[in-house]
Each structure stands twice: as structure tokens, then as C-alpha cells.
Write an enzyme that holds these catalytic residues in place. Sequence first.
Site, mmCIF file in Angstrom:
data_model
loop_
_atom_site.group_PDB
_atom_site.id
_atom_site.type_symbol
_atom_site.label_atom_id
_atom_site.label_comp_id
_atom_site.label_asym_id
_atom_site.label_seq_id
_atom_site.Cartn_x
_atom_site.Cartn_y
_atom_site.Cartn_z
ATOM 1 N N GLY A 68 6.388 38.610 -47.443
ATOM 2 C CA GLY A 68 6.576 38.105 -48.793
ATOM 3 C C GLY A 68 7.342 39.023 -49.728
ATOM 4 O O GLY A 68 7.416 38.754 -50.926
ATOM 5 N N ILE A 69 7.927 40.089 -49.215
ATOM 6 C CA ILE A 69 8.647 41.054 -50.059
ATOM 7 C C ILE A 69 10.050 40.517 -50.315
ATOM 8 O O ILE A 69 10.845 40.369 -49.389
ATOM 9 C CB ILE A 69 8.695 42.432 -49.378
ATOM 10 C CG1 ILE A 69 7.275 42.937 -49.119
ATOM 11 C CG2 ILE A 69 9.477 43.431 -50.238
ATOM 12 C CD1 ILE A 69 7.202 44.115 -48.167
ATOM 13 N N ARG A 77 3.774 33.250 -39.132
ATOM 14 C CA ARG A 77 4.327 32.377 -38.096
ATOM 15 C C ARG A 77 3.426 32.190 -36.878
ATOM 16 O O ARG A 77 3.767 31.434 -35.978
ATOM 17 C CB ARG A 77 5.683 32.933 -37.647
ATOM 18 C CG ARG A 77 6.723 32.861 -38.754
ATOM 19 C CD ARG A 77 8.003 33.567 -38.385
ATOM 20 N NE ARG A 77 8.645 33.043 -37.193
ATOM 21 C CZ ARG A 77 9.317 31.894 -37.124
ATOM 22 N NH1 ARG A 77 9.412 31.117 -38.194
ATOM 23 N NH2 ARG A 77 9.890 31.517 -35.992
ATOM 24 N N ASP A 106 4.859 44.415 -44.145
ATOM 25 C CA ASP A 106 5.844 43.370 -44.428
ATOM 26 C C ASP A 106 5.111 42.147 -44.957
ATOM 27 O O ASP A 106 3.894 42.149 -45.107
ATOM 28 C CB ASP A 106 6.711 43.047 -43.199
ATOM 29 C CG ASP A 106 5.923 42.417 -42.039
ATOM 30 O OD1 ASP A 106 4.786 41.941 -42.257
ATOM 31 O OD2 ASP A 106 6.439 42.394 -40.915
ATOM 32 N N HIS A 125 2.903 38.578 -39.103
ATOM 33 C CA HIS A 125 4.101 38.034 -38.459
ATOM 34 C C HIS A 125 4.792 36.987 -39.335
ATOM 35 O O HIS A 125 5.274 35.959 -38.866
ATOM 36 C CB HIS A 125 3.762 37.445 -37.089
ATOM 37 C CG HIS A 125 4.867 37.585 -36.083
ATOM 38 N ND1 HIS A 125 4.976 38.670 -35.257
ATOM 39 C CD2 HIS A 125 5.936 36.798 -35.785
ATOM 40 C CE1 HIS A 125 6.041 38.540 -34.482
ATOM 41 N NE2 HIS A 125 6.650 37.414 -34.797
ATOM 42 N N LYS A 137 2.765 47.080 -34.603
ATOM 43 C CA LYS A 137 2.997 46.114 -35.673
ATOM 44 C C LYS A 137 2.069 44.910 -35.516
ATOM 45 O O LYS A 137 1.949 44.362 -34.415
ATOM 46 C CB LYS A 137 4.461 45.654 -35.644
ATOM 47 C CG LYS A 137 4.813 44.584 -36.663
ATOM 48 C CD LYS A 137 6.267 44.175 -36.538
ATOM 49 C CE LYS A 137 6.608 43.041 -37.484
ATOM 50 N NZ LYS A 137 5.949 41.779 -37.090
ATOM 51 N N GLY A 177 12.251 41.046 -43.772
ATOM 52 C CA GLY A 177 12.675 40.120 -42.733
ATOM 53 C C GLY A 177 13.601 39.021 -43.211
ATOM 54 O O GLY A 177 14.813 39.114 -43.095
ATOM 55 N N ARG A 178 13.037 37.957 -43.772
ATOM 56 C CA ARG A 178 13.837 36.779 -44.116
ATOM 57 C C ARG A 178 15.020 37.077 -45.044
ATOM 58 O O ARG A 178 16.092 36.504 -44.846
ATOM 59 C CB ARG A 178 12.928 35.691 -44.694
ATOM 60 C CG ARG A 178 11.999 35.058 -43.639
ATOM 61 C CD ARG A 178 11.078 34.018 -44.260
ATOM 62 N NE ARG A 178 10.254 33.328 -43.269
ATOM 63 C CZ ARG A 178 9.024 33.707 -42.915
ATOM 64 N NH1 ARG A 178 8.488 34.793 -43.456
ATOM 65 N NH2 ARG A 178 8.333 33.026 -42.011
#
Length: 340
Positions: free
Chosen positions: A269-270, A239, A267, A236, A212, A290-291
Amino acid sequence: MDLKEVQSVAREKMKGYCRVCPVCNGVACAGEVPGMGGSLTGSSFKINVEDLNKVKLKLKTIHDAKNPNLNFKFFDTNLDFPIITAPITGSVFNMGGALTEREYVDSAVNGSISSGTIAMIGDSADLTMYEEGINILKEVNGKGVPIIKPRENPSVIQNVKKAEKINPIAVGMDIDGAGLVTMALKGQPVGPKTIEELKEIVSSTNLPFILKGIMTPEEAKLAVEIGAKAIVVSNHGGRILDHTQSTARVLPEIKEAVDGQIMILVDGGIRSGVDVFKMLALGADGVLIGRPIVIGAFGGYKEGVSLVLNNMKNELYQAMILTGCKDLASIDRSKISVEW
């Protein structure tokens, strides 16, 4: 429970760490690392969202794609849709600690499984967090993927061996964690890897290995060379390095470089099922979220995570109907236009 309720509860529980903005675009939280923001100016977080917004779907309604098939083959495991929960740790120092690390990982893992998909579990400066994740995956018969930080090779291989004991679907490393501030603050050495170091790690296990943090065609080719079975196109979440390119922008050229040689995940901004569609059209086989999962967990625990994932699944399904896509293989560049 609905998404608005989940967001409201999460906003209260994460006060001071995440504002749970109406649009999660990295603007309000720029520079908040530790926290949920992007590094320094936050431009890498923000560009992930901005560039994905420049991808537009082509509406088509004269076709027979009335009941699309969303099934996704992830190594030897069949998932109901091509969305996987990303490996995120640090409930206390990144999210405020309203959930313990175990509670967060438990909600992510079990909420994902109940929706018909899986979660990746992470590694962090707190050495007990990886252990917590491994224990939770053991409780679900290894139905998930442990992802390890780029520590020194002996430590990485030791964590790979711990993963093997629970027989997960795969194992991997977020090599993009090489510059994490949170790791440095806790005195945990991480850094880049040479080809030889990566070959040593990959050859230490029979599990499929995921790398990743790939952002260039050159490193995608190196991932194939070292024997990785999947990559995650990722900066990432913005970050680790300010002013990187977006994942959406680099995805097509990475697809072109290694198409058919390795599984490509992405990954960054999705935020919706429509965004998932866009990433698949740009060249991904599947995506990591993620978020939004963090918001789901803090706002509704396992049920909140399931709600977020099911909502994205339904949005993807609807997008496939309205673009004439019978299955995931039908989602390609011809279904979108790109305004960059």
C-alpha cells in the site's frame, strides 16, 4: 516525461490488466488474480492502503533539520534512500505482456540503480523468468537481490547457488508465495516451510538471507532463529489470502518483538514518500515498492521507474524537513499519530 504521462501510457499498455487508477487502492481490481488485484474480495490489498491512510504526520517547522540525510545501509551496500524495488514477475499473465519479462526486469533493475537504489528480482511459475533476472543482475555486477519462491528445498537451494554465481547483495525467499494461484495454475508446487527446512536453506549460503512474508511477531522471531538477516513484513500485496491484517497494522508489534536482532523491511500500500515515512515511523528500516514500479516500467521503461522512485525520494525528503527529522534514525513513532 512526467508522472501523468507515464500513467497515461501505462494505462493504455496494461488495458484489461490494470486500470492505473488515480488512487491505487485495490477497489476496481478486486479479485483479479492473475492480474494486478487482490485475492477474492480484495480486502487484503485494500486494507493495506486504508490502514496506512490512518497514520498521520506531525508537522514541525521550528528545528534545524534543513537538509535531511536519506542514506540507507543495506547490508554492505549504501543506498541513497530507503526504498527498494520489490520482486515482481509475470509480465505476460499479470500485466498484459506489452513488455517482455526481460524488458520489465531490465527496466526495474536499471531504473532503480540510476535512482540510487536497487531492485529485487523474482521467481515464478515460468522457470525462465528467474534465469532472466539473474542474467540482468549479472550485467550490473550483482547489484540487486534474487528472491525465490518456496518450492521444494532442492529446487530452492539450486536457485540459491545460481544466485551465488553473480555475487548479489543478498538472496531470499518470498515464503508468502506459498499459496499463489498463478503458481498452482502452472503446476509448480510451492508451500509452507518448516523451521528445519528453512534452516537447511539459510545454511546453504554465506549470502545474507531475507525472508519475505512475515506477518506476526511469532514468525519474526522464527526468522531470527533460522538465521535470516532480514525480513519483509508483507501479505504479498493482498494477492494470496483474503481478509489478512494490513502490513502497517502488524509492523509495530513485529518491531517490538525483534528490534535490533534483524533488519525489518515492509511493503503493502505504499504509494508516496509520505507513506514511506509512515512505515519507517511505525518500525521499518526500509520499504519495498511494487505496483508503482510496474506502472513506471510500462509507462516509461527505465526512465519511468526512475521517475517514480525519484518522486518518492523527494516526497520523503520534504516530509523529513516538515517533521524535523535530520536522518532516517530520527523518524520514529513520536513523529506520527495513528487513528486506529
